[in-house]
Enzyme design. Structure first.
Site, mmCIF file in Angstrom:
data_model
loop_
_atom_site.group_PDB
_atom_site.id
_atom_site.type_symbol
_atom_site.label_atom_id
_atom_site.label_comp_id
_atom_site.label_asym_id
_atom_site.label_seq_id
_atom_site.Cartn_x
_atom_site.Cartn_y
_atom_site.Cartn_z
ATOM 1 C CB THR A 1 -0.170 6.290 -9.125
ATOM 2 O OG1 THR A 1 -0.473 7.734 -9.435
ATOM 3 C CG2 THR A 1 -0.290 5.750 -10.657
ATOM 4 N N PRO B 1 -4.439 7.446 -12.667
ATOM 5 C CG PRO B 1 -4.657 6.135 -14.449
ATOM 6 C CD PRO B 1 -4.967 6.542 -12.928
ATOM 7 C CD GLU C 1 -8.652 6.124 4.007
ATOM 8 O OE1 GLU C 1 -7.516 6.758 4.061
ATOM 9 O OE2 GLU C 1 -9.368 6.199 2.783
ATOM 10 C CG HIS D 1 -2.047 0.938 1.130
ATOM 11 N ND1 HIS D 1 -3.423 0.759 1.300
ATOM 12 C CD2 HIS D 1 -2.002 2.390 0.937
ATOM 13 C CE1 HIS D 1 -4.175 1.811 1.429
ATOM 14 N NE2 HIS D 1 -3.288 2.865 1.104
ATOM 15 C CG HIS E 1 -1.307 6.288 -2.043
ATOM 16 N ND1 HIS E 1 -2.545 6.248 -2.964
ATOM 17 C CD2 HIS E 1 -1.824 5.976 -0.718
ATOM 18 C CE1 HIS E 1 -3.567 5.697 -2.184
ATOM 19 N NE2 HIS E 1 -3.024 5.469 -0.986
ATOM 20 C CG ASP F 1 -1.450 5.737 2.967
ATOM 21 O OD1 ASP F 1 -1.672 5.494 2.130
ATOM 22 O OD2 ASP F 1 -1.893 6.188 4.001
ATOM 23 C CG ASP F 2 0.325 8.709 1.183
ATOM 24 O OD1 ASP F 2 0.388 8.624 -0.069
ATOM 25 O OD2 ASP F 2 -0.739 8.781 2.185
ATOM 26 C CG HIS G 1 -8.028 3.927 0.414
ATOM 27 N ND1 HIS G 1 -7.394 3.400 -0.817
ATOM 28 C CD2 HIS G 1 -6.961 4.357 0.911
ATOM 29 C CE1 HIS G 1 -6.297 3.615 -0.942
ATOM 30 N NE2 HIS G 1 -6.058 4.317 0.065
#
Length: 345
Positions: free
Chosen positions: A99, A101, A199, A18, A20, A280-281, A196
């Protein structure tokens, strides 16, 4: 923390399911893309927001900085290439990048996908990389349909790289219900699905996602009844045993969890449900997968064999093919044999 355990977490071959692309760009990568210093400073501010003031809105605002830095085919390519290098340096042996597009002036959504794929193909690091392409729940049905059409087109051209679709975007907007038919279409065209989920507090949507039975779900912060979820959904998850992509630091920085000790992963541990550890990020949250493993050890008392097993189980939950899974498992077994000192303590 014990330095020997830090060494273990760094050297352990790890599986990232996971991540991004744009949120994973580090402070070292952004200058390579021509990102202004002022933007980089704003990118870093999120980490210092006091507890109680953290929320998902802050994160999605920060994404705009990374999107601005990757607004051409060349910068998307450079970002992806350098990001893969960073994951490889952290001894991640298998990476699923995700990601959405997008169209920019001078770059079509198809150009965007092609740039990411070229970087994956050109990467010389000893890491296996797959691509998950996302549908953004904030976008219109028409936009999401067009994106899925494009994803299916590119998947037919790069079936060994494009492995799945994801539902992402700010969870306070849109709904899975409105896009469910697109995920059914993706599944019918041999795409894996990861969604996801939970959340924000929304037991109705969580139930619909679980009933759809994606291959994996992400976050699941508000699924268990002890975390503003409901027992019906928890029982359904236990029945289905859908693997969950756990993102410890992400949930702290976004404010969905207040402190690590209160993280909902405890419920997965208690009920022996499948989960992976992920970043995640990593750029926005200033973390790495090695750090996430260290945090798991510190707050949830995982041993070296426990963490090794999480990596091994994550291979099975990945979107790699059968041959690739055998290769990855052999690498983990070989590493364990060569590093038995960590397992004999």
């Amino acid at each position: 923390m014990d330095s020997s355990f830090e060494d273990f977490c760094l050297s352990l071959p790890k599986i990232e399911l996971h991540a991004h692309l744009n949120g994973s760009l580090s402070d070292k990568i952004l200058p390579l893309l021509g990102c202004p210093y002022s933007d980089i400073c704003n990118y870093q501010k999120l980490r210092n927001i006091p507890i109680g003031q953290r929320n998902l809105e802050n994160v999605f605002k920060t994404f705009a900085i990374a999107h601005k830095a990757t607004s051409s085919s060349q910068t998307v390519y450079l970002a992806t290439l350098n990001l893969i290098k960073e994951f490889a340096a952290d001894n991640v042996i298998y990476l699923e990048l995700r990601t959405t597009p997008r169209n920019e002036e001078g770059m079509s959504a198809e150009n965007y996908i092609e740039s990411v794929i070229k970087a994956i193909q050109d990467s010389t690091n000893r890491i296996l990389v797959k691509l998950i392409l996302s549908l953004n729940r904030q976008h219109s049905l028409e936009e999401c349909t067009n994106n899925l059409n494009l994803i299916l087109k590119k998947q037919s051209e790069y079936p060994d790289i494009i492995k799945g679709i994801d539902l992402s975007g700010n969870p306070i907007h849109g709904s899975f219900h409105d896009l469910k038919h697109l995920f059914e279409r993706g599944r019918n065209n041999n795409l894996f699905t990861t969604i996801h989920c939970g959340e924000v507090v929304n037991s109705k949507e969580i139930h619909e996602i679980l009933e759809f039975r994606p291959e994996r779900i992400g976050h699941a912060c508000y699924l268990h009844p002890n975390y503003n979820g409901c027992i019906q959904n928890w029982n359904l998850l236990k029945e289905l045993r859908l693997p969950t992509e756990i993102c410890l630091t992400s949930n702290i920085v976004t404010g969905t969890v207040d402190i690590y000790e209160n993280h909902h992963v405890q419920e997965w541990i208690k009920d022996n449900l499948p989960f992976s550890l992920n970043t995640d990020d990593k750029g926005i949250f200033n973390t790495s997968l090695s750090q996430e493993f260290q945090i798991a050890k510190k707050f949830f008392k995982f041993s070296a064999p426990d963490l090794w097993k999480i990596s091994m189980n994550s291979i099975e939950d990945s979107f790699a093919n059968a041959e690739e899974k055998i290769y990855l498992k052999m690498k983990l077994e070989d590493w364990k044999f060569k590093n038995y000192k960590f397992f004999s303590q």
